[in-house]
Scaffold this active site. Structure first.
Site, short mmCIF file in Angstrom:
data_model
loop_
_atom_site.label_atom_id
_atom_site.label_comp_id
_atom_site.label_asym_id
_atom_site.label_seq_id
_atom_site.Cartn_x
_atom_site.Cartn_y
_atom_site.Cartn_z
N GLU A 129 -4.46 -2.18 7.10
CA GLU A 129 -4.47 -3.63 7.38
C GLU A 129 -3.99 -3.88 8.81
O GLU A 129 -4.39 -4.85 9.45
CB GLU A 129 -3.59 -4.39 6.37
CG GLU A 129 -3.90 -5.88 6.30
CD GLU A 129 -3.27 -6.60 5.12
OE1 GLU A 129 -3.97 -6.98 4.18
OE2 GLU A 129 -2.03 -6.78 5.14
N GLY A 144 3.55 -9.49 5.99
CA GLY A 144 3.55 -9.14 4.57
C GLY A 144 3.73 -7.66 4.34
O GLY A 144 4.53 -7.23 3.50
N ARG A 145 3.02 -6.84 5.10
CA ARG A 145 3.07 -5.38 4.87
C ARG A 145 4.32 -4.74 5.46
O ARG A 145 4.49 -3.52 5.38
CB ARG A 145 1.80 -4.73 5.41
CG ARG A 145 1.46 -5.06 6.85
CD ARG A 145 0.04 -4.65 7.19
NE ARG A 145 -0.39 -5.07 8.51
CZ ARG A 145 -0.93 -6.23 8.79
NH1 ARG A 145 -1.09 -7.14 7.84
NH2 ARG A 145 -1.32 -6.54 10.02
N HIS A 189 -5.73 20.32 -7.26
CA HIS A 189 -6.72 20.63 -8.30
C HIS A 189 -7.83 19.59 -8.33
O HIS A 189 -8.56 19.48 -9.31
CB HIS A 189 -6.02 20.74 -9.65
CG HIS A 189 -5.05 21.88 -9.67
ND1 HIS A 189 -5.44 23.16 -10.02
CD2 HIS A 189 -3.75 21.95 -9.31
CE1 HIS A 189 -4.38 23.96 -9.90
NE2 HIS A 189 -3.35 23.25 -9.47
N GLU A 248 -4.22 -14.88 -6.41
CA GLU A 248 -3.89 -13.92 -7.47
C GLU A 248 -2.47 -14.17 -7.98
O GLU A 248 -2.20 -14.21 -9.19
CB GLU A 248 -3.97 -12.48 -6.94
CG GLU A 248 -5.37 -11.98 -6.64
CD GLU A 248 -5.80 -12.27 -5.21
OE1 GLU A 248 -5.22 -13.17 -4.56
OE2 GLU A 248 -6.73 -11.59 -4.73
N LYS A 273 -11.84 -13.81 0.54
CA LYS A 273 -11.05 -14.79 -0.22
C LYS A 273 -11.80 -16.11 -0.29
O LYS A 273 -11.89 -16.74 -1.35
CB LYS A 273 -9.73 -15.07 0.51
CG LYS A 273 -8.70 -14.01 0.43
CD LYS A 273 -7.40 -14.55 1.02
CE LYS A 273 -6.42 -13.47 1.36
NZ LYS A 273 -5.25 -13.93 2.09
N LYS A 311 4.67 -14.47 0.41
CA LYS A 311 5.07 -15.02 1.70
C LYS A 311 4.56 -16.45 1.85
O LYS A 311 5.31 -17.35 2.18
CB LYS A 311 4.53 -14.11 2.82
CG LYS A 311 4.86 -14.59 4.21
CD LYS A 311 4.39 -13.60 5.26
CE LYS A 311 4.48 -14.23 6.63
NZ LYS A 311 4.03 -13.36 7.71
O1 F6P Z 1 -4.69 -10.79 1.89
C1 F6P Z 1 -3.84 -10.05 2.66
C2 F6P Z 1 -2.44 -10.56 2.59
O2 F6P Z 1 -2.27 -11.66 3.41
C3 F6P Z 1 -1.46 -9.45 2.96
O3 F6P Z 1 -1.29 -9.31 4.30
C4 F6P Z 1 -0.24 -9.88 2.21
O4 F6P Z 1 0.66 -8.83 2.10
C5 F6P Z 1 -0.86 -10.29 0.90
O5 F6P Z 1 -2.07 -10.93 1.27
C6 F6P Z 1 -0.03 -11.21 0.06
O6 F6P Z 1 0.28 -12.41 0.72
P1 F6P Z 1 1.42 -13.35 0.20
O7 F6P Z 1 2.71 -12.62 0.26
O8 F6P Z 1 1.40 -14.53 1.12
O9 F6P Z 1 1.10 -13.76 -1.21
#
Ligand code: F6P
Length: 550
Positions: free
Chosen positions: A359, A273-274, A390, A217, A514, A211
């Site tokens: 979240e 995002g979620r 199990h 990452e 972060k 987003k």
């Molecule tokens: O760190 C949390 C977050 O902001 C989530 O809410 C989001 O889904 C994820 O990181 C990834 O964010 P992006 O789509 O901006 O890379």
């Protein structure tokens, strides 16, 4: 009363009434509730779309449900819901509208944000996705060397990974079986390494899903993927255009990364995002299942959106599920909620719900910034049945904690199982029904004795029961049913956030870690003196450096 003149949740008459009711119920027993009312199972069953939902195995009476609905009414859940659907900026700390529902609205709908109808843009992106997905699926889209794409690798994390990865698994039976789909999220190089080690770069398409397009990452993995591609192809930057597309709200950062914005599929800041996998973030899924199935899934979401928006409180399934969670979390001290799908295709479903729920509702200040004095979101956990049986079901049955659970199952196995395996489906579902019954009704000491069990073992073999479950059944796990299920949980989470008066749409709690990671990294790599490191962390960093021989 808080600063806004609103009575604090735990001081409202509705909250007090629920507390009193809880006391009066005391050690209510599900066995008794069923004995008293032979119609209970039928009366406590609801339908929404293709979902059949039995909530009779809950520690509730008609009075409980009435009081919970009164709480929802008094806390303005319906008003906040309508404001969300209208596009009002109900994400107060980020001053944003919350409009994942517009992502699945029909083209004829109109939903305005800042005076502009956003629905045409949604459908225009969907069409662009569709054209691209069809080209990749048919082989018309070629890589840099002219080969067709065989593998799609989605690089993203959080909402930019969990949704498409979960839905890809869930709908695997509907996917393009000649293509492969992989999902890379972890900044641990092992994730990307294992995803690409057996791939031919000439046949690989990377979808960079972010987003913000700033998530470390994702940008790190995307940069490494680009290097892998260019090295493998022995090509220059011009090869990137045929092997990288971006899904983002941030065109500038996409261009900075070197992806042509013609190859970018847009979404908007009013999609959390979620809540984003039915936006452009779902592109990998759309390539996997095809545009038609993707649209069926959106229609499933929309069906439950409309139900949530319009159904009366007594029949409103997301409202009911949200209220049941409030009942256990706030009046029974339940700390967690298990989601137990009896479908191997839903192996990532609970992990997806963890972000959606935790979240969203893992908050300890209210919308005005005051500390909350009541429990908010539960720990959500679980894995597919029967595997969990199990492993941890022992604790569900005989442990000391009350853990409400959702049991989710399907009447028909997916079509492409061979007939020998289809026969296993009844056994799978027998387990679901058996667990619901055992959790609710247990086994009394007398029943154990009647089996001739020696007296000293009777306490060990007794099951107290009274473990509440919701059972959700559907005919089959189709794209539409998946959309219906996800929308159900999205709106459940919404209801709870509205009652607890928290902002379910921000996620400030992920920021500190972060920022600290960025600060700590030079201490690991260069041995830099980092200000503000506590003694324990300093010592761990030193040990790590020594282990790395630095
Ligand atoms: O760190 C949390 C977050 O902001 C989530 O809410 C989001 O889904 C994820 O990181 C990834 O964010 P992006 O789509 O901006 O890379």
């Amino acid at each position: 009363m808080n600063a806004e003149g609103r009575t604090r949740l735990d001081q409202t008459p509705e909250w007090t009434a629920l507390n009193k009711h809880r006391e009066q119920l005391g050690e209510v027993r599900l066995r008794e509730l069923f004995d008293q009312d032979p119609e209970r199972a039928g009366r406590y069953t609801l339908k929404v779309g293709d979902l059949h939902l039995d909530y009779s195995k809950h520690l509730v009476t008609d009075e409980t449900l009435r009081l919970l609905r009164e709480l929802a009414e008094a806390r303005g859940v319906a008003g906040l819901r309508d404001a969300m659907f209208r596009g009002e900026k109900i994400n107060v700390t980020e001053n944003r509208a919350v409009l994942h529902t517009a992502l699945r609205a029909p083209e004829s709908a109109s939903v305005e944000v800042d005076g502009e109808n956003v629905v045409p843009a949604v459908h225009s992106v969907l069409r662009k996705m569709q054209i691209f997905a069809d080209r990749v699926r048919s082989g018309e889209w070629k890589g840099h060397t002219g080969k067709r794409i065989k593998t799609v690798v989605n690089i993203g994390i959080g909402g930019s990974d969990l949704g498409p990865a979960m839905a890809y698994e869930a709908l695997r039976a509907y996917t393009h079986r000649e293509m492969q789909f992989r999902f890379v999220s972890n900044v641990d190089g092992a994730d990307l390494h294992e995803a690409v080690r057996d791939l031919d770069p000439a046949e690989t398409l990377f979808i960079v899903a972010s987003k913000t397009f700033t998530t470390i990452e994702t940008i790190t993995n995307a940069t490494s993927a680009r290097n892998w591609l260019l090295t493998g192809l022995r090509a220059g930057e011009d090869a990137v255009a045929k092997h990288f597309v971006a899904l983002s709200t941030n065109a500038e950062k996409v261009a900075d990364f070197g992806i042509d914005t013609d190859n970018m599929f847009e979404f908007w800041d009013w999609v959390g995002g979620r809540y984003s996998y039915d936006s452009a973030i779902g592109l990998s899924l759309m390539i996997a299942i095809g545009p038609e199935r993707f649209r069926e899934m959106l229609a499933g979401f929309h069906l439950v959106d409309e139900h949530f928006r319009c159904a009366p409180a007594e029949e409103n399934v997301p409202l009911l599920l949200g209220l049941l969670g409030v009942w256990y979390g706030n009046f029974w001290d339940a700390q967690s909620h298990a989601v137990l799908p009896y479908s191997h295709y839903l192996s990532k479903f609970t992990a997806y719900l963890q972000q959606l729920d935790m979240e969203s509702n893992g908050k300890s200040v209210d919308r005005e910034g005051n500390p909350v004095r009541w429990q908010t979101g539960p720990v959500v956990w679980g894995t597919p049945g029967t595997n969990g049986q199990h492993a941890y079901y022992q604790l569900l049955h005989q442990g000391t904690k009350l853990i409400p659970a959702d049991l989710i199952g399907f009447a028909k196995p997916v079509e492409d199982l061979n007939s020998g395996l289809v026969a296993q489906h009844d056994l799978l579902m027998a387990n679901l029904f058996a667990q619901g019954q055992a959790l609710a009704f247990g086994k009394t000491p007398d029943e154990v004795r009647a089996e001739g069990v020696p007296e000293e073992l009777v306490p060990h073999k007794t099951f107290q029961g009274n473990r509440p479950t919701t059972t959700i059944l559907a005919e089959e796990l189709s794209p539409s049913v998946l959309g219906q299920l996800i929308a159900l949980y999205e709106h459940k989470v919404f209801v709870q956030g509205a009652i607890w008066n928290i902002d379910s749409f921000d996620q400030w709690g992920v920021e500190l870690g972060k920022v600290l990671a960025k600060r700590v990294e030079p201490a690991l790599t260069e041995g830099a003196e980092v200000e503000g490191l506590d003694a324990s962390t300093k010592s761990l960093v030193a040990t790590y450096r020594a282990m790395r021989g630095r």
